[in-house]
Every structure is written in C-alpha cells, then in structure tokens.
Design a protein around this motif. Structure first.
Motif, PDB file in Angstrom:
ATOM      1  N   ARG A  65      39.768  27.121  35.330  1.00 44.93           N
ATOM      2  CA  ARG A  65      38.483  27.262  36.005  1.00 44.93           C
ATOM      3  C   ARG A  65      38.600  28.214  37.192  1.00 44.93           C
ATOM      4  N   LEU A  69      36.726  31.772  37.706  1.00 43.96           N
ATOM      5  CA  LEU A  69      35.926  31.987  38.902  1.00 43.96           C
ATOM      6  C   LEU A  69      36.362  33.254  39.630  1.00 43.96           C
ATOM      7  N   MET A  70      37.660  33.428  39.788  1.00 43.97           N
ATOM      8  CA  MET A  70      38.179  34.614  40.460  1.00 43.97           C
ATOM      9  C   MET A  70      37.784  35.879  39.711  1.00 43.97           C
ATOM     10  N   ASP A  71      37.879  35.829  38.398  1.00 43.24           N
ATOM     11  CA  ASP A  71      37.518  36.983  37.574  1.00 43.24           C
ATOM     12  C   ASP A  71      36.022  37.275  37.686  1.00 43.24           C
ATOM     13  N   GLU A  72      35.225  36.227  37.568  1.00 36.53           N
ATOM     14  CA  GLU A  72      33.765  36.360  37.631  1.00 36.53           C
ATOM     15  C   GLU A  72      33.294  36.911  38.973  1.00 36.53           C
ATOM     16  N   GLU A  73      33.916  36.418  40.050  1.00 35.31           N
ATOM     17  CA  GLU A  73      33.502  36.821  41.400  1.00 35.31           C
ATOM     18  C   GLU A  73      34.232  38.070  41.899  1.00 35.31           C
ATOM     19  N   GLY A  74      35.249  38.505  41.181  1.00 34.77           N
ATOM     20  CA  GLY A  74      36.005  39.686  41.589  1.00 34.77           C
ATOM     21  C   GLY A  74      36.928  39.452  42.771  1.00 34.77           C
ATOM     22  N   TRP A  75      37.379  38.202  42.938  1.00 40.06           N
ATOM     23  CA  TRP A  75      38.265  37.883  44.056  1.00 40.06           C
ATOM     24  C   TRP A  75      39.681  38.345  43.754  1.00 40.06           C
ATOM     25  N   TYR A  78      42.648  33.668  45.805  1.00 41.93           N
ATOM     26  CA  TYR A  78      41.870  32.436  45.791  1.00 41.93           C
ATOM     27  C   TYR A  78      41.773  31.867  47.190  1.00 41.93           C
ATOM     28  N   GLN A  82      35.746  29.419  49.578  1.00 40.69           N
ATOM     29  CA  GLN A  82      34.752  30.209  48.860  1.00 40.69           C
ATOM     30  C   GLN A  82      34.355  29.565  47.535  1.00 40.69           C
ATOM     31  N   ASP A  83      35.121  28.606  47.093  1.00 41.48           N
ATOM     32  CA  ASP A  83      34.909  27.928  45.812  1.00 41.48           C
ATOM     33  C   ASP A  83      33.892  26.805  46.016  1.00 41.48           C
ATOM     34  N   GLN A  85      32.088  24.913  43.932  1.00 45.59           N
ATOM     35  CA  GLN A  85      32.296  23.692  43.136  1.00 45.59           C
ATOM     36  C   GLN A  85      33.479  22.894  43.671  1.00 45.59           C
TER      37      GLN A  85
END
Length: 106
Positions: A65, A69-75, A78, A82-83, A85
């Motif tokens: 997960r 999330l990192m991929d989706e948000e371009g982070w 980690y 910022q997470d 959820q």
C-alpha cells in the motif's frame, strides 16, 4: 499493528527501499506460513506461529500500500505524516489505547 510498524520503519525510506521491504515481507510471510505445518519443539517464550504468519501477511499488504501511495503521489521518500490513511489509522489506534488505559485506571 502492521500499519504502525510500517509507519515507524518506513519513515524516510526511498521507493527502492520500500520495494526491498516488500520482498522481505513476502519472504517472511512464505517462511512463516511453511512453518505452520511443521511440528517444532517450541519453548515457553516462542510466539504463536499462526499469529506470526498473520503479522507478516499484514505487513506485506501494508508495504505494498505504501509503495502504491508513493508511486501515485510521486513521493521520493515515505513520510508518515503525509500518509492520510496511515495517519488516520494511527490517531484512531492512539484514541483506542487512551480509552483502554482510562477504563483500566477507573
């Protein structure tokens, strides 16, 4: 618990390091799962093998997960704060812990 562990251990990790954590969790999940069917002489302080397997399954899911999330948000790294959820879950867990301690004290 898995989310809490991943948030704590994942802070500041790069996407590559998170990918390594996914591989490790997958390996541990497989190894602990294989040990379920093996009769092993366990000491009095050894944990429940079923519980350990479930912990690694949960961590594996959580690391995946975080990677998504990192991929989706371009982070690049980690950051638990910022997470959304993960932060919501952490607050809820802390609230439950506080409530339990208050009930126990009463």
């Amino acid at each position: 618990m898995a989310r809490s562990v991943v948030r704590r251990h994942g802070e500041g990790l790069s996407a590559e390091q998170v990918a390594d954590k996914i591989v490790e969790a997958e390996r541990r999940e497989r190894e602990t799962g294989q040990q379920l069917g093996v009769s092993v002489d366990r000491g009095p302080y050894d944990g429940d093998p079923q519980n350990l397997t479930e912990q690694w399954v949960s961590r594996h899911v959580e690391w995946r997960r975080v990677a998504a999330l990192m991929d989706e948000e371009g982070w690049k790294f980690y950051r638990p704060e910022q997470d959304v959820q993960g932060s919501t879950c952490a607050r809820e867990r802390e609230d439950r812990r506080t409530d339990a301690l208050a009930r126990q004290a009463a």
